[in-house]
Design a protein around this motif. Structure first.
Motif, PDB file in Angstrom:
ATOM      1  N   SER A  55       0.786  -0.857   0.171  1.00 21.20           N
ATOM      2  CA  SER A  55       0.132  -0.149   0.122  1.00 21.20           C
ATOM      3  C   SER A  55       0.565   1.094   0.221  1.00 21.20           C
ATOM      4  N   MET A  56       0.437   1.959  -0.610  1.00 22.81           N
ATOM      5  CA  MET A  56       1.011   4.020  -0.560  1.00 22.81           C
ATOM      6  C   MET A  56       1.285   3.881   0.399  1.00 22.81           C
ATOM      7  N   ALA A  57       0.535   3.977   1.613  1.00 23.06           N
ATOM      8  CA  ALA A  57       0.679   4.570   3.124  1.00 23.06           C
ATOM      9  C   ALA A  57       2.370   3.325   3.574  1.00 23.06           C
ATOM     10  N   ARG A  58       1.736   2.146   3.763  1.00 23.57           N
ATOM     11  CA  ARG A  58       3.473   1.157   4.339  1.00 23.57           C
ATOM     12  C   ARG A  58       4.466   2.017   3.642  1.00 23.57           C
ATOM     13  N   ASN A  59       4.093   2.306   1.728  1.00 21.57           N
ATOM     14  CA  ASN A  59       5.741   2.617   1.594  1.00 21.57           C
ATOM     15  C   ASN A  59       6.043   4.073   1.931  1.00 21.57           C
ATOM     16  N   VAL A  60       4.925   4.895   2.190  1.00 18.90           N
ATOM     17  CA  VAL A  60       5.472   5.990   2.450  1.00 18.90           C
ATOM     18  C   VAL A  60       6.167   6.091   4.230  1.00 18.90           C
ATOM     19  N   ALA A  61       5.984   5.403   4.714  1.00 16.81           N
ATOM     20  CA  ALA A  61       6.282   4.904   5.848  1.00 16.81           C
ATOM     21  C   ALA A  61       7.405   4.888   6.008  1.00 16.81           C
ATOM     22  N   GLU A  62       7.595   3.364   4.960  1.00 13.01           N
ATOM     23  CA  GLU A  62       8.935   3.014   5.101  1.00 13.01           C
ATOM     24  C   GLU A  62       9.874   4.568   4.752  1.00 13.01           C
ATOM     25  N   LEU A  63       9.484   5.350   3.579  1.00 13.04           N
ATOM     26  CA  LEU A  63      10.316   5.657   2.673  1.00 13.04           C
ATOM     27  C   LEU A  63      10.839   6.611   4.400  1.00 13.04           C
ATOM     28  N   ALA A  64       9.425   7.608   5.203  1.00 11.91           N
ATOM     29  CA  ALA A  64      10.011   8.131   5.922  1.00 11.91           C
ATOM     30  C   ALA A  64      10.982   7.915   7.235  1.00 11.91           C
ATOM     31  N   ARG A  65      10.705   6.446   7.954  1.00 10.32           N
ATOM     32  CA  ARG A  65      11.989   6.127   8.411  1.00 10.32           C
ATOM     33  C   ARG A  65      13.559   5.968   8.345  1.00 10.32           C
ATOM     34  N   HIS A  66      13.067   6.252   7.492  1.00 10.33           N
ATOM     35  CA  HIS A  66      14.359   5.841   6.579  1.00 10.33           C
ATOM     36  C   HIS A  66      15.023   7.142   5.713  1.00 10.33           C
ATOM     37  N   SER A  67      14.915   8.794   6.414  1.00  6.86           N
ATOM     38  CA  SER A  67      14.909   9.932   5.418  1.00  6.86           C
ATOM     39  C   SER A  67      15.552  10.944   6.750  1.00  6.86           C
ATOM     40  N   ALA A  68      15.970  11.104   6.639  1.00  8.66           N
ATOM     41  CA  ALA A  68      16.761  12.699   8.083  1.00  8.66           C
ATOM     42  C   ALA A  68      16.129  14.021   8.434  1.00  8.66           C
ATOM     43  N   ARG A  69      15.277  13.722   7.227  1.00  8.67           N
ATOM     44  CA  ARG A  69      13.745  15.084   7.938  1.00  8.67           C
ATOM     45  C   ARG A  69      12.904  14.112   7.386  1.00  8.67           C
ATOM     46  N   PRO A  70      11.877  15.014   8.185  1.00  5.38           N
ATOM     47  CA  PRO A  70      10.594  14.837   7.815  1.00  5.38           C
ATOM     48  C   PRO A  70       9.752  15.278   6.855  1.00  5.38           C
ATOM     49  N   PHE A  71       8.721  14.438   6.798  1.00 10.61           N
ATOM     50  CA  PHE A  71       8.328  14.544   5.223  1.00 10.61           C
ATOM     51  C   PHE A  71       7.235  14.971   6.151  1.00 10.61           C
ATOM     52  N   PRO A  72       6.670  16.710   4.716  1.00  9.44           N
ATOM     53  CA  PRO A  72       5.317  17.517   5.220  1.00  9.44           C
ATOM     54  C   PRO A  72       4.087  17.010   4.984  1.00  9.44           C
ATOM     55  N   ASP A  73       2.865  17.347   5.603  1.00  9.76           N
ATOM     56  CA  ASP A  73       1.150  16.754   5.663  1.00  9.76           C
ATOM     57  C   ASP A  73       1.192  16.664   4.158  1.00  9.76           C
ATOM     58  N   ASP A  74       1.746  16.864   2.853  1.00 10.98           N
ATOM     59  CA  ASP A  74       0.828  17.045   1.849  1.00 10.98           C
ATOM     60  C   ASP A  74       2.004  15.785   1.279  1.00 10.98           C
ATOM     61  N   PHE A  75       3.091  15.221   1.987  1.00 13.02           N
ATOM     62  CA  PHE A  75       3.676  14.277   1.519  1.00 13.02           C
ATOM     63  C   PHE A  75       3.276  13.456  -0.125  1.00 13.02           C
ATOM     64  N   THR A  76       2.495  12.352   0.556  1.00 18.52           N
ATOM     65  CA  THR A  76       1.668  11.758  -0.047  1.00 18.52           C
ATOM     66  C   THR A  76       0.798  12.081  -1.121  1.00 18.52           C
ATOM     67  N   ALA A  77       0.235  12.806  -0.645  1.00 21.72           N
ATOM     68  CA  ALA A  77      -0.615  14.010  -1.998  1.00 21.72           C
ATOM     69  C   ALA A  77       0.605  14.455  -3.470  1.00 21.72           C
ATOM     70  N   THR A  78       1.341  15.091  -2.876  1.00 22.46           N
ATOM     71  CA  THR A  78       2.629  15.380  -3.920  1.00 22.46           C
ATOM     72  C   THR A  78       3.156  13.922  -4.458  1.00 22.46           C
ATOM     73  N   ALA A  79       3.734  13.378  -4.306  1.00 19.99           N
ATOM     74  CA  ALA A  79       4.028  11.835  -4.318  1.00 19.99           C
ATOM     75  C   ALA A  79       3.305  11.319  -5.645  1.00 19.99           C
ATOM     76  N   ARG A  80       1.951  11.156  -5.183  1.00 20.20           N
ATOM     77  CA  ARG A  80       1.695  11.038  -6.347  1.00 20.20           C
ATOM     78  C   ARG A  80       1.029  11.796  -7.145  1.00 20.20           C
ATOM     79  N   GLU A  81       1.352  12.616  -7.230  1.00 19.48           N
ATOM     80  CA  GLU A  81       0.729  13.566  -8.095  1.00 19.48           C
ATOM     81  C   GLU A  81       2.488  13.820  -9.335  1.00 19.48           C
ATOM     82  N   ALA A  82       3.299  13.459  -8.640  1.00 25.72           N
ATOM     83  CA  ALA A  82       4.866  12.895  -9.410  1.00 25.72           C
ATOM     84  C   ALA A  82       4.997  11.866  -9.704  1.00 25.72           C
ATOM     85  N   MET A  83       3.448  10.842  -9.829  1.00 28.04           N
ATOM     86  CA  MET A  83       3.395   9.574  -9.837  1.00 28.04           C
ATOM     87  C   MET A  83       2.521   9.879 -11.164  1.00 28.04           C
ATOM     88  N   ALA A  84       1.624  10.140 -11.398  1.00 31.39           N
ATOM     89  CA  ALA A  84       0.901  10.780 -12.301  1.00 31.39           C
ATOM     90  C   ALA A  84       1.481  11.558 -13.690  1.00 31.39           C
TER      91      ALA A  84
END
Length: 217
Positions: A55-84
Motif C-alpha cells: 500500500s502507498m501508506a506502508r511505502n511512504v512510512a518506510e521512506l519516512a523511516r529512512h529519511s533524515a528529515r520529516p515529510f510534510p503533511d502533503d507528502f503522499t498527495a504530492t508524491a501521487r502527483e509526481a507519479m501521475a
C-alpha cells in the motif's frame, strides 16, 4: 515448464500495476525521487522489489523511516502527483495485455491495492479502461489490502463466481498470498526467485498475460 493445467476457471481477477499496466517501476521510481530531498538513505534498488504490491501508506512510512528529515503533511498527495505526471509521459500496457483482454470471453475484473483515481488513470492511459468499466475493485473502498483476501473475495462476489472457480493474475507476493488465502488459483508474473518456497508450489508461473490462453478452456 508450467504445472498441470488448473481446472474449472470460470473468471479471471487481474491485479493492475505490473500486471495490466507497466506502472510498478515508474511509480516506485517517482516515489523514491520524491523522497530524496528529505535525506532518504534507501537506494532505488533497495525499494524496487520491497515496495511492489504494498500500500502507498506502508511505502511512504518506510521512506519516512529512512529519511533524515520529516515529510510534510502533503507528502503522499504530492508524491501521487509526481507519479501521475510520469505515468502520463511513460506508461504503457504490459506486453500482450490489451490484446488478451480485448478477446477475453470469461467474466473478469481488476482488483488492486491502488485507489480508484489512480487505477482509472492508468487503465485509461493504456486503452484498457473501457474493458473494465464497472469492474474495478479497490482496496481503499473494501477496507482491506492484499495480502488479506477480502478484496479478491469481494471481486469474486461481484462477478457472481465462487472463489474456487476464480483465478488471480498477480505480480507481487502480497497479491499471491491474498489469492491463495481467498481459495483461488493463482497465476504469477513475479520473478521466480522472489517467491518464497512455501508459495512456489501452490501457484502457476507465467511470463505474460497472454500465456493465460494456454490454461483456459
Amino acid at each position: 515448464m508450467h504445472p498441470r493445467k488448473p481446472a474449472l476457471i470460470s473468471a479471471l481477477i487481474f491485479d493492475c500495476d505490473g500486471t495490466l499496466v507497466d506502472s510498478e517501476d515508474i511509480g516506485i521510481a517517482a516515489m523514491h525521487a520524491h523522497a530524496l530531498p528529505y535525506g532518504l538513505t534507501l537506494t532505488l534498488d533497495d525499494v524496487a522489489t520491497d515496495f511492489r504490491g504494498k500500500s502507498m501508506a506502508r511505502n511512504v512510512a518506510e521512506l519516512a523511516r529512512h529519511s533524515a528529515r520529516p515529510f510534510p503533511d502533503d507528502f503522499t498527495a504530492t508524491a501521487r502527483e509526481a507519479m501521475a505526471h510520469r505515468f502520463r509521459r511513460e506508461l504503457k500496457p504490459m506486453p500482450g495485455a490489451l490484446e488478451f483482454i480485448a478477446r477475453l470471453e470469461l467474466p473478469f475484473c481488476v482488483a488492486t491495492n491502488g485507489p480508484r483515481d489512480k487505477t482509472e488513470l492508468t487503465l485509461g492511459l493504456t486503452g484498457l479502461l473501457p474493458y473494465f468499466e464497472g469492474r474495478i475493485y479497490c482496496a481503499y473502498e473494501v477496507g482491506h489490502f492484499k495480502p488479506e483476501p477480502q478484496l479478491f473475495l469481494q471481486a469474486a462476489a461481484g462477478l457472481g463466481v465462487a472463489p474456487e472457480h476464480c483465478a488471480v493474475v498477480e505480480d507481487s507476493v502480497p497479491g499471491i498470498q491474498a489469492g491463495l488465502a481467498a481459495g483461488m488459483q493463482v497465476f504469477s508474473l513475479c520473478h521466480p526467485e522472489t517467491i518464497p518456497p512455501a508459495l512456489a508450489g501452490r501457484i502457476t508461473q507465467i511470463s505474460g498475460v497472454s500465456d493465460l490462453k494456454d490454461f483456459l478452456g
